[in-house]
Write a protein that holds these residues in place. Sequence first.
Motif, short mmCIF file in Angstrom:
data_model
loop_
_atom_site.label_atom_id
_atom_site.label_comp_id
_atom_site.label_asym_id
_atom_site.label_seq_id
_atom_site.Cartn_x
_atom_site.Cartn_y
_atom_site.Cartn_z
N GLY A 191 2.88 15.77 1.52
CA GLY A 191 2.24 16.46 2.63
C GLY A 191 2.81 16.12 3.99
N VAL A 192 3.96 15.45 4.04
CA VAL A 192 4.60 15.10 5.31
C VAL A 192 5.85 15.96 5.46
CG1 VAL A 192 5.75 13.29 6.64
CG2 VAL A 192 3.77 12.74 5.22
N GLU A 247 -5.86 6.31 3.88
CA GLU A 247 -6.39 5.53 5.00
C GLU A 247 -5.65 5.97 6.26
OE1 GLU A 247 -6.87 1.00 5.06
OE2 GLU A 247 -5.21 1.35 6.44
N ALA A 285 9.36 12.94 8.22
CA ALA A 285 9.24 12.95 9.68
C ALA A 285 8.17 11.96 10.12
CB ALA A 285 8.88 14.35 10.16
N VAL A 286 8.36 11.43 11.35
CA VAL A 286 7.33 10.57 11.93
C VAL A 286 6.61 11.26 13.06
CG1 VAL A 286 8.48 8.41 11.31
CG2 VAL A 286 8.95 9.47 13.53
N THR A 287 7.19 12.37 13.58
CA THR A 287 6.55 13.06 14.68
C THR A 287 7.06 14.49 14.73
OG1 THR A 287 6.00 12.90 17.04
CG2 THR A 287 8.29 12.52 16.43
N ARG A 288 6.33 15.25 15.54
CA ARG A 288 6.75 16.63 15.82
C ARG A 288 6.95 16.71 17.32
NH1 ARG A 288 2.58 21.49 14.58
NH2 ARG A 288 1.21 19.91 15.47
N ALA A 316 0.58 16.33 9.13
CA ALA A 316 0.65 15.78 7.77
C ALA A 316 -0.67 16.04 7.06
CB ALA A 316 0.94 14.28 7.82
N ARG A 357 -0.70 6.96 8.34
CA ARG A 357 -1.38 7.29 7.09
C ARG A 357 -0.85 6.34 6.04
NH1 ARG A 357 0.01 12.63 3.73
NH2 ARG A 357 1.54 11.14 2.95
N ASN A 358 -1.75 5.51 5.53
CA ASN A 358 -1.36 4.51 4.52
C ASN A 358 -0.20 3.66 5.00
OD1 ASN A 358 -3.32 5.72 2.90
ND2 ASN A 358 -1.85 7.13 1.99
N GLY A 359 -0.23 3.28 6.26
CA GLY A 359 0.76 2.37 6.80
C GLY A 359 2.03 3.02 7.32
N ARG A 360 2.16 4.33 7.18
CA ARG A 360 3.35 5.02 7.68
C ARG A 360 2.98 5.93 8.85
NH1 ARG A 360 7.94 5.72 4.35
NH2 ARG A 360 7.65 4.98 2.22
N LEU A 361 3.82 5.90 9.90
CA LEU A 361 3.62 6.84 11.00
C LEU A 361 3.89 8.26 10.49
CD1 LEU A 361 5.40 4.88 13.86
CD2 LEU A 361 2.95 5.14 13.51
N VAL A 362 3.00 9.17 10.84
CA VAL A 362 3.15 10.55 10.36
C VAL A 362 2.91 11.51 11.51
CG1 VAL A 362 2.53 10.09 7.96
CG2 VAL A 362 0.73 10.60 9.61
N PRO A 363 3.51 12.71 11.44
CA PRO A 363 3.19 13.72 12.45
C PRO A 363 1.77 14.22 12.24
CG PRO A 363 4.84 14.53 10.88
CD PRO A 363 4.52 13.14 10.49
N MET A 417 0.83 -1.20 0.00
CA MET A 417 0.00 0.00 0.00
C MET A 417 0.87 1.25 0.00
SD MET A 417 -2.88 0.99 2.81
CE MET A 417 -4.36 0.23 2.24
N VAL A 419 -0.91 8.15 14.93
CA VAL A 419 -1.65 8.00 13.67
C VAL A 419 -0.72 7.50 12.58
CG1 VAL A 419 -2.92 9.25 11.88
CG2 VAL A 419 -3.30 9.80 14.27
#
Lengths: 309, 138
Positions: free
Chosen positions: A9-10, B128, A20-23, B121, B112-118, A1, B110
């Motif tokens: 948008g990330v 999804e 990034a994965v977090t803020r 985003a 988004r489409n299987g990826r961790l995002v801040p 997927m 959270v």
Amino acid sequence: MSGPGDLAGVARCVLCGKPAVTRVRDPDRHLCDDHFIQFFEERVLQTITAGKMVRPGDRIAIALSGGKDSTALLRVLTRLLPAWDDVHPVAITIDEGIAGYRQETLRAARELTSRHKIEHHIVSFEELFNRDLDQILVGREHRACTICGILRKKALVVAAERYGATKIATGHNLDDEAQSVLMNALRGDIPRLIRNAAREKSGFLLRIKPLCLTPEREIALYLMLRDAWTELPECPYTRFALRAEVRSMLSKIEYRHPGTMLHLIDAKKKIERYCAGAPAPAAIRRCQECGDPCSGDLCQVCRLRQSLG
Amino acid sequence: MVNMGDPPSPPPQPPGVGPPLPGDRINADARDALHHNQQPPGRVTKYTLRTRAYLIPPPPGILSLHRLKRDPVYVRVILPDKSEQTIAMGACTVEQVLVLLGVNPIEVIVSRNGRLVPDDAQVSGSDEIRIIRIAHGG
């Protein structure tokens, strides 16, 4: 997927430009997975160093419930403790016997210590108090957290002394600490608020909290990024506690006013400093039943035992 | 914050036919339509600024104008209890989705489409969003 479009948008990591994965806050910045893990572990190390929590020769009993906080604590400490000379961890799990909850977390705790080859001991309420928590709480569910807290602390101390620990490390995080400050303020219980400052001098086994400046959400994120996240149930007695209401209220305030929890912790430290040197409200004495340090004739555990019959 | 005005009251329709009704959930078989950001058949929950009383009052400025009537975005959301909901919104961020669902962003993580995002985003059509609630205690 997943695909290249999923990066749209990330925001990018401020250090390397990866997605990034977090803020994180203070200062506000975006971090990728690797830099967040590094930031997380460095903050724990700073907390330990600034609080002088670990000394060479320590044998640290890690209170391991199997939940996310103690799992993260054990993982971080196994990475950081080798930096000190002759410091050894031992994991202790307290089995309260809560049906439908504790068995699952015990299994997680066993797997974790086995994987990291950490000495692990399990001590049960049944062994120490002749009853499990579910039996003790019949008709007293509204006091669940109070009773469990008192007995679990006693069980930890007994286990830590039994296995030769010099300190107990617990997984209390920033959210827990801020909630405790607020709860003690709501109850008007200032002596309890500053109790930690007096503990080392009074003969209690020293308790350290390396995660005390780490938000709960970041602990969960750390475990996910380390592929160590497991969805475990919540304690079924949580809903009876004042803490659940305080948690909900405080997290809403924290969302709208970031930094509130840290301010509460700072306020607690200031109160401790103002009270340092002031005469203690009551001298530390020895329990007439069991000999444990306490502030009255009986310690909390023996008072509780009497009240429970 | 711009006032979009009250949405018109939809005429009564047989289930599964006609314009979507607020509060309804989409049939899972309609997922293919989401990949092309087309309005799926069946019912879709549409959120506007007035759809719900916020369980968590958002900070000032968090909700911007939702161009719902012109550029709806259909987003599939998997909630912490594993149930699914499809929502139609204007262009928005993960944080805005959470706030509109009554979820405190600092209590969840959270993907988004299987990826961790801040939480800042952007959310776009056919995304999804999976919301993972953090269990307390540990």
